[in-house]
Write an enzyme that holds these catalytic residues in place. Structure first.
Site, PDB file in Angstrom:
ATOM      1  N   HIS A 125      10.387   8.841 -13.427  1.00 50.61           N
ATOM      2  CA  HIS A 125      10.588   8.211 -14.729  1.00 50.61           C
ATOM      3  C   HIS A 125      11.781   7.266 -14.558  1.00 50.61           C
ATOM      4  CE1 HIS A 125      10.709   7.447 -18.889  1.00 50.61           C
ATOM      5  NE2 HIS A 125      10.987   8.640 -19.366  1.00 50.61           N
ATOM      6  N   ARG A 164       2.505   4.951 -18.839  1.00 51.29           N
ATOM      7  CA  ARG A 164       2.765   6.394 -18.657  1.00 51.29           C
ATOM      8  C   ARG A 164       1.432   7.103 -18.477  1.00 51.29           C
ATOM      9  NH1 ARG A 164       6.692  10.208 -22.195  1.00 51.29           N
ATOM     10  NH2 ARG A 164       8.189   9.011 -20.978  1.00 51.29           N
ATOM     11  N   LYS A 190     -14.805   6.475 -22.123  1.00 52.23           N
ATOM     12  CA  LYS A 190     -16.202   6.230 -21.719  1.00 52.23           C
ATOM     13  C   LYS A 190     -16.367   6.397 -20.216  1.00 52.23           C
ATOM     14  CE  LYS A 190     -16.334   2.556 -25.161  1.00 52.23           C
ATOM     15  NZ  LYS A 190     -16.177   1.095 -25.209  1.00 52.23           N
ATOM     16  N   ARG A 209      10.389   7.780 -27.343  1.00 54.69           N
ATOM     17  CA  ARG A 209      11.441   6.865 -26.911  1.00 54.69           C
ATOM     18  C   ARG A 209      10.949   5.785 -25.946  1.00 54.69           C
ATOM     19  NH1 ARG A 209      13.460  11.182 -28.682  1.00 54.69           N
ATOM     20  NH2 ARG A 209      11.649  12.021 -27.640  1.00 54.69           N
ATOM     21  N   THR A 210      10.238   6.199 -24.911  1.00 53.90           N
ATOM     22  CA  THR A 210       9.925   5.230 -23.858  1.00 53.90           C
ATOM     23  C   THR A 210       9.015   4.135 -24.402  1.00 53.90           C
ATOM     24  OG1 THR A 210      10.073   7.073 -22.330  1.00 53.90           O
ATOM     25  CG2 THR A 210       9.176   5.031 -21.455  1.00 53.90           C
TER      26      THR A 210
HETATM   27  N1   CP Z   1      13.016  10.467 -22.690  1.00 53.03           N
HETATM   28  C1   CP Z   1      11.690  10.244 -22.840  1.00 53.03           C
HETATM   29  O1   CP Z   1      10.976   9.882 -21.884  1.00 53.03           O
HETATM   30  O2   CP Z   1      11.228  10.439 -24.110  1.00 53.03           O
HETATM   31  P1   CP Z   1       9.720  10.218 -24.568  1.00 53.03           P
HETATM   32  O3   CP Z   1       8.875  11.259 -23.853  1.00 53.03           O
HETATM   33  O4   CP Z   1       9.737  10.412 -26.041  1.00 53.03           O
HETATM   34  O5   CP Z   1       9.299   8.852 -24.160  1.00 53.03           O
END
Ligand code: CP
Length: 309
Positions: free
Chosen positions: A132, A104, A83, A54-55
């Site tokens: 998050h 991320r 590397k 999703r993110t």
């Molecule tokens: N909700 C969420 O962060 O989903 P993902 O880990 O798929 O990005």
């Protein structure tokens, strides 16, 4: 104009900044095509050192829908970090190519480290079990769009309240709004950590209830936020196996809930919401994923504006 120039933590969001992003998100929901050229000529870098559906894809679709372009990686094995390149150098390099970065990383504090070296704004798309913030924006836009207000709700949060980073940020942000009640539903081993209880509830003189039973809690909730038991954060696999089926929301159990209760989940789910709930109009978690794209469009626009001022 936003006061922040990057988004590392939901704790950095003032109520004013939050509402500025959410109000633009609402405008975008109403008429996304009005914004289809807003980022012409702009480039987003997506640096994903940890898995995501999703993110990452909502950031990428957000920038594409704004008329911008995207470069990046979804697997650190395909980058020069394999590397031995440091995170600082990777981020510094990519920031020479792009206008804004969403990143991320499994390490807590990675986004902050990146922001110290980058020559463009950084958005934290998840740093380990820490923060998050764009999930929190997603949750808030979803509540606004489905309930019309962020005040006066009885909110049940269920599942892994210890490791669930989205829960900590959501509670912190909701604590800025009046007249909400909080019911924290979890196994004893996965209760909300004391430091989170302090900065969310005690520091703001807010009350909360802690329960272990979901079924008995459903009756009077306005919002039910379900979460996954976070397998990847457990140190003991035996403990995970013992707790993983603590809560399973089913169509049958929902008979007790209010007709206008909404069910949110940051996703991915494992088995904590049965698929027979998906067709229930109260289940808004896939709409929530869509609002995540709209609110990321709003965030990109607002951060680019704040950095170009
Ligand atoms: N909700 C969420 O962060 O989903 P993902 O880990 O798929 O990005």
């Amino acid at each position: 104009m936003l006061k922040i120039k990057k988004l590392l933590s939901a704790d950095d969001l003032s109520k004013e900044d939050l509402m500025e992003i959410i109000e633009l998100g609402k405008e975008i929901v109403k008429s996304p095509s009005d914004f289809s050229n807003s980022c012409n000529g702009k480039l987003l870098g997506t640096l994903f050192f940890e898995p995501s559906t999703r993110t990452r894809l909502s950031f990428e679709s957000a920038m594409s829908r704004l008329g911008g372009k995207v470069i990046g990686f979804s697997d650190a094995n395909s980058s020069s970090s394999q590397k031995g390149e440091s995170l600082r150098d990777t981020v510094k390099t990519v920031s020479q190519y792009v206008d804004i970065i969403a990143m991320r990383h499994p390490m807590e504090g990675a986004a902050k480290l990146a922001s110290e070296t980058a020559d463009c704004p950084i958005i934290n798309a998840g740093d380990g079990g820490h923060q998050h913030p764009t999930q929190t924006l997603t949750d808030i836009l979803t509540i606004m769009e489905t309930k019309n207000t962020l005040e006066g709700h009885k909110i049940g949060i269920c599942g892994d309240l210890k490791y669930g980073r989205t829960v900590h940020s959501l509670l912190k942000v909701m604590s800025m709004f009046d007249n909400n009640e909080y019911v924290l539903i979890s196994p004893d081993e996965l209760k909300l950590p004391d430091n989170v209880k302090k900065f969310v509830f005690e520091d703001n003189n807010l009350e909360y209830e802690e329960r272990t039973n979901l079924d008995d809690s459903l009756e009077d909730l306005d919002i039910l936020y379900m979460t996954r038991i976070q397998k990847e954060r457990f140190f003991s696999m035996n403990q995970y196996i013992r707790l993983k089926d603590s809560y399973v929301l089913t169509k049958d159990k929902l008979k007790k809930a209010k007709d206008d209760m909404i069910i949110l989940h940051p996703l991915p789910r494992v088995n904590e919401i049965s698929t027979d709930v998906d067709k229930d109009p109260r289940a808004v978690y896939f709409k929530q994923a869509k609002y995540g794209m709209y609110v990321r469009m709003a965030l990109i626009l607002k951060l680019l504006e704040a950095n170009n001022a």
